[in-house]
Design a protein around this motif. Structure first.
Motif, PDB file in Angstrom:
ATOM      1  N   SER A 257      69.620  83.920  39.977  1.00 14.46           N
ATOM      2  CA  SER A 257      70.365  82.757  40.495  1.00 14.46           C
ATOM      3  C   SER A 257      71.203  83.215  41.860  1.00 14.46           C
ATOM      4  O   SER A 257      71.310  82.924  42.290  1.00 14.46           O
TER       5      SER A 257
ATOM      6  N   ARG B  89      68.855  77.705  35.168  1.00 16.13           N
ATOM      7  CA  ARG B  89      69.896  76.735  35.273  1.00 16.13           C
ATOM      8  C   ARG B  89      70.824  78.271  36.327  1.00 16.13           C
ATOM      9  O   ARG B  89      70.590  78.973  36.352  1.00 16.13           O
TER      10      ARG B  89
ATOM     11  N   SER C 298      77.165  77.991  38.460  1.00 12.47           N
ATOM     12  CA  SER C 298      78.265  77.970  39.573  1.00 12.47           C
ATOM     13  C   SER C 298      77.534  78.440  40.715  1.00 12.47           C
ATOM     14  O   SER C 298      78.680  77.906  41.499  1.00 12.47           O
TER      15      SER C 298
ATOM     16  N   LEU D  79      75.341  77.520  42.198  1.00 10.94           N
ATOM     17  CA  LEU D  79      74.424  76.457  43.217  1.00 10.94           C
ATOM     18  C   LEU D  79      76.192  76.571  44.446  1.00 10.94           C
ATOM     19  O   LEU D  79      75.811  75.678  45.182  1.00 10.94           O
TER      20      LEU D  79
ATOM     21  N   TYR E 233      67.042  68.620  40.075  1.00 12.80           N
ATOM     22  CA  TYR E 233      67.452  69.199  38.411  1.00 12.80           C
ATOM     23  C   TYR E 233      66.931  68.693  37.085  1.00 12.80           C
ATOM     24  O   TYR E 233      67.379  67.640  37.203  1.00 12.80           O
TER      25      TYR E 233
ATOM     26  N   ALA F 100      73.084  68.905  33.129  1.00 13.64           N
ATOM     27  CA  ALA F 100      73.974  69.073  33.383  1.00 13.64           C
ATOM     28  C   ALA F 100      75.328  70.028  32.687  1.00 13.64           C
ATOM     29  O   ALA F 100      74.953  69.497  32.030  1.00 13.64           O
TER      30      ALA F 100
ATOM     31  N   GLU G  27      78.497  74.220  34.703  1.00 13.34           N
ATOM     32  CA  GLU G  27      79.226  74.769  35.776  1.00 13.34           C
ATOM     33  C   GLU G  27      78.913  74.163  36.303  1.00 13.34           C
ATOM     34  O   GLU G  27      79.592  74.338  37.906  1.00 13.34           O
ATOM     35  N   LEU G  28      77.521  73.556  36.380  1.00 10.91           N
ATOM     36  CA  LEU G  28      77.105  72.668  37.471  1.00 10.91           C
ATOM     37  C   LEU G  28      77.707  71.246  38.296  1.00 10.91           C
ATOM     38  O   LEU G  28      77.474  71.009  38.959  1.00 10.91           O
TER      39      LEU G  28
END
Length: 412
Positions: free
Chosen positions: A224, A242, A245, A247, A258, A262, A265-266
């Motif tokens: 990520s 995943r 955060s 993102l 996605y 969810a 954090e998402l």
């Protein structure tokens, strides 16, 4: 004397009519024979450039002596997938070729396949789109000769290890498919803007910083942190990854697909993506969501969206899983609505307040629903996916009577 003149006149007229008729017949025959001959070479070249199958190209090249030297040099696209030996025979005849699709046969040894590929690419240096299915050997080393290549599609049936020895300066789109895949130094593609990967296992280095579209599907893992270092990314599609955060660092993101539920954090990251206009959440969220007000197109379980009525720019919704009609009735700008994927019951009376609705995709209809849909006065397109309750003819006739300007489409 007058009698002789009057008797001769009809015979002269008859001979004159015969002469005119003969001339017209001769002109007609001449025109039918010369229809293709009067076309200039430039126009014929445009016609030949639109042909994309070997059988049509071969037939045209044998039509006449004039066409024979003109057909192959003007071919721009070979749309069908060719075996390697077919491409070896056909492609070198097409120096102006822009797109080519090659499949590797199992009975060709790796050294011979590279020789074939090298000759093909040397004769087709203007290629812009190339598809290679199950390539083997050091094929990537041969691709560096294609200085104008824009799109590259690679499909692997077996484990492949590919190291890039040189850059492809014009490459903007790269698609990778396969069961297992390992590719090194993808960052050398500095001009790459779109990367699509569908694989069960992948090892991939850091993509170019200028990447704008990224899709990661299949059983794969990717850092990520690496994704969050793509400042220009505007479209992202993820499965089995995943981001959490991280993102929120993709501040220019406009489209997100996605495929994982969810989490919190998402959900926190989504609320901070002020440029996001299209969102697809294919799994039921684990938490409730507060979406940015910039959303225009949405495909999600709308029951999990807290601020649906505050999305004033929302014009397109595809409802996934459960829903309730009351969630949609107060969206003033809604123009397109898809309910075919919804698992919940549908009360079309509640949709009558959507006076801006123009396109509607529904599942099964009953008799009463037809009259309820007619309250949507702006509706111009209706798609019915499953019409098990009443006959198709009944639906069509009744809707056409009540909504004469509406286009109706059925999908069984």
């Amino acid at each position: 004397m007058n009698a002789l003149v009057s008797a001769e006149e009809p015979r002269k007229r008859a001979r004159l009519d015969e002469s005119f008729s003969a001339c017209e017949d001769e002109n007609t025959i001449q025109e039918s024979q010369d229809t293709t001959q009067v076309l200039p070479d430039e126009m014929l070249a445009m016609v030949f450039a639109e042909m994309d199958t070997l059988i049509d190209i071969a037939r045209c090249s044998k039509t006449c002596r004039r066409w024979s030297p003109m057909v192959w040099p003007n071919v721009r696209h070979l749309g069908e997938v060719l075996w390697l030996h077919e491409a070896f025979e056909a492609a070198p005849k097409c120096p102006a070729l822009l797109s080519l699709h090659i499949d590797w046969p199992d009975d060709v040894p790796d050294p011979d396949s590279l020789i074939f590929l090298r000759k093909i690419l040397s004769k087709c240096a203007r290629l812009q789109t190339l598809t290679l299915i199950d390539p083997r050997g050091g094929f990537l080393n041969e691709l560096t000769a294609l200085r104008e290549l824009h799109e590259l599609h690679l499909q692997f049936d077996e484990v492949q290890y590919a190291a890039i020895s040189g850059p492809l300066p014009s490459l903007t789109s790269l698609d990778l498919y396969g069961n297992m895949l390992c590719i090194e130094d993808i960052g050398k593609y500095s001009s790459l803007q779109r990367l699509y990967i569908e694989a069960d296992l992948i090892e991939l280095g850091q993509p170019p910083v200028g990447l704008r579209e990224l899709a990661l599907y299949g059983t794969l893992t990717y850092s990520s942190t690496a994704l969050s270092c793509l400042p220009d990314l505007t479209e992202l599609r993820l499965q089995n990854n995943r981001l959490g955060s991280s993102l929120a660092r993709l501040t220019r993101l406009q489209r997100l697909v996605y495929c994982e539920p969810a989490d919190q954090e998402l959900a926190s990251a989504l609320s901070n993506l002020s440029r996001l206009t299209r969102l697809v959440l294919q799994a039921v969220p684990d938490v409730s969501l507060t979406l940015p007000t910039s959303i225009v197109r949405l495909a999600v379980d709308v029951e999990q969206v807290n601020n649906l009525r505050q999305l004033s720019r929302l014009t397109h919704i595809c409802v996934l899983y459960g829903w309730h009609e009351a969630n949609l009735c107060d969206i003033p700008c809604l123009q397109s609505l898809c309910l075919a994927c919804s698992e919940g019951p549908t009360d079309y009376r509640r949709l009558s307040s959507l006076q801006s609705l123009r396109r509607l995709h529904v599942g099964a209809l009953v008799d009463a629903d037809i009259h309820r849909l007619c309250n949507l006065t702006m509706l111009t397109y209706l798609k019915v996916s499953d019409n098990a309750y009443i006959s198709r003819a009944d639906v069509y006739d009744e809707l056409k009577r009540l909504q004469p300007m509406c286009v109706i489409k059925y999908v069984v």
